[in-house]
Enzyme design. Sequence first.
Site, PDB file in Angstrom:
ATOM      1  N   HIS A  22       0.817  -1.219   0.000  1.00 39.12           N
ATOM      2  CA  HIS A  22       0.000   0.000   0.000  1.00 39.12           C
ATOM      3  C   HIS A  22       0.853   1.273   0.000  1.00 39.12           C
ATOM      4  CE1 HIS A  22       0.210   0.842   4.408  1.00 39.12           C
ATOM      5  NE2 HIS A  22       0.178  -0.463   4.555  1.00 39.12           N
ATOM      6  N   ASP A  71       6.157   0.554   6.668  1.00 37.92           N
ATOM      7  CA  ASP A  71       4.700   0.392   6.487  1.00 37.92           C
ATOM      8  C   ASP A  71       4.171   1.504   5.612  1.00 37.92           C
ATOM      9  OD1 ASP A  71       2.108  -0.435   6.709  1.00 37.92           O
ATOM     10  OD2 ASP A  71       1.845   0.244   8.765  1.00 37.92           O
ATOM     11  N   GLU A  77      -4.857   1.871   2.547  1.00 39.34           N
ATOM     12  CA  GLU A  77      -4.993   0.680   3.392  1.00 39.34           C
ATOM     13  C   GLU A  77      -5.192   1.080   4.842  1.00 39.34           C
ATOM     14  OE1 GLU A  77      -3.857  -2.500   6.133  1.00 39.34           O
ATOM     15  OE2 GLU A  77      -2.816  -0.621   5.879  1.00 39.34           O
ATOM     16  N   GLU A  78      -4.464   2.120   5.264  1.00 38.73           N
ATOM     17  CA  GLU A  78      -4.396   2.424   6.696  1.00 38.73           C
ATOM     18  C   GLU A  78      -5.714   2.866   7.313  1.00 38.73           C
ATOM     19  OE1 GLU A  78      -2.146   1.564   8.487  1.00 38.73           O
ATOM     20  OE2 GLU A  78      -0.227   1.614   7.464  1.00 38.73           O
ATOM     21  N   ASP A  94       3.159  -6.469   3.255  1.00 40.15           N
ATOM     22  CA  ASP A  94       2.768  -5.382   4.158  1.00 40.15           C
ATOM     23  C   ASP A  94       3.082  -5.765   5.604  1.00 40.15           C
ATOM     24  OD1 ASP A  94       1.740  -3.098   5.298  1.00 40.15           O
ATOM     25  OD2 ASP A  94      -0.350  -3.713   5.095  1.00 40.15           O
ATOM     26  N   HIS A  96       3.662   2.645  12.604  1.00 44.03           N
ATOM     27  CA  HIS A  96       2.795   3.819  12.821  1.00 44.03           C
ATOM     28  C   HIS A  96       3.415   4.870  13.741  1.00 44.03           C
ATOM     29  CE1 HIS A  96      -1.049   1.226  11.867  1.00 44.03           C
ATOM     30  NE2 HIS A  96      -0.132   1.182  10.915  1.00 44.03           N
TER      31      HIS A  96
HETATM   32 ZN   LIG Z   1       0.658  -1.469   6.313  1.00 46.85          ZN
END
Ligand SMILES: [Zn+2]
Length: 466
Positions: free
Chosen positions: A278, A290, A324-325, A352, A422
């Site tokens: 993503h 990520d 995606e998030e 991912d 994140h």
């Molecule tokens: Zn991800």
Amino acid sequence: MKQLTIILTLLLFANVNAQTDQDVLKTIYTQSLTNGKSYQWLDHLSNKIGGRLSGSENAEKAVQYTKSELEKLGLDKVWLQPVMVPKWVRGDKEVAHFITNSSTVDVNICALGGSIATPKNGLTAKVIEVQNFEELSVLGEEKIKGKIVFYNRPMQADLIQTFMAYGGCVNQRYAGAMEAIKYGAVGVIVRSMNLRQDDLPHTGSMSYGDLPNNQHIPSAAISTNDADKLSEALKKDSNLKFYFKQNCQQFDDVLSYNVIGEITGTEFPNQYMIVGGHLDSWDLGDGSHDDGAGVVQSMDVLRLLKESGIKPKHSIRVVLFMNEENGLRGGKKYSEEAKANKETHVFALESDAGGFTPRGFSFDCSDANFEKVLSWKPLFKPYLIHYFEKGGSGADVGPLKTTSNVLAGLRPDSQRYFDHHHAANDTFDAVNKRELELGAATMTSLIYLFDKYGVDNIPEVKEFKN
Ligand SMILES: [Zn+2]
């Protein structure tokens, strides 16, 4: 010169056909480790563009950049697939502290994606600490009303599969506000989903479900160190006051894109095998693990196939999914379009789980297809790829699931993933070049094998051929 190129290319293809699978995998790994592009692309995505939250200017830059890089690869097709995505903006850096025994303790905090802002001057309230939703219901409105609910259930340290530990915690972040609202809470703070003790808050998506706007309460994550400090302080002074301020905002949906590139298959052009990651990321870091890593690895799969002289029988697509998030709109859109266009997707692979040393794959498929995968295990042994298990695949490819196709997820070593996930330290320097390239080669090898040997039991394909 042109003739020479043609002859060389023909020789290369003839050579590949004569090669054993072992030889082909060796070529793929050598190409990735000596001539890979993934790290260079990641450098640009991370350092020249940066965090790519859906709906942001950076997300748009990432769309344009990856499209133009795919166009340089000489693929058969490259295009953008429009998709409407949510736009949430963090705003000013959040601040928080708690006051106990007349001393003020600063807290590292960040708003959760999708949260509303606090009132302009911040929110101050007493805190009630819980481990789970059951505790909330036992405490009830009487003990919770007017307070900030503090979810402090840590990730379980003894789980070797750290994604399991994440799965065991993440409902606090995603649904914490929804649950706390039922009992009259005025705010939510959650312990960051991090296995390490440090000062970094980790964001991630949260939802208010169907609750009307006037019931929404601000939600944020605090670092693991601060969660422990707060918990200790609450034991001594259950009346302490917690303060936080954030001015994040949700806007109307905006137009964005999935980025798609394709090598059209020589024998089964209407059967698709896709590989993807993503393109969007959270905004605190630059989204290198990520999922910048998955994006550049997926792009390199198509390049490595070409560089290794492999002419796939099936159409191979790279799909860089948007959002995606905090919405999965890109993954949903891609599968909707695939269904509308009656495209048969026989295989889909997602990366991912970070750009760390690849260990293998997890598969969502029939026993027959899984047996086939297991027969390839010896081919991967020289590359220390050993993990082949049934289990999940990936969020973006999930909607493509049929009873007969194969979905897979790259499974890198996951011990350090949640140190970065994140958070502000999900940055380029945290990705190792060789580890990233090994991942790209491992993915390319699996695609090569599935393309060569096909996917068993695909009734849709038989229909398609008639
Ligand atoms: Zn991800």
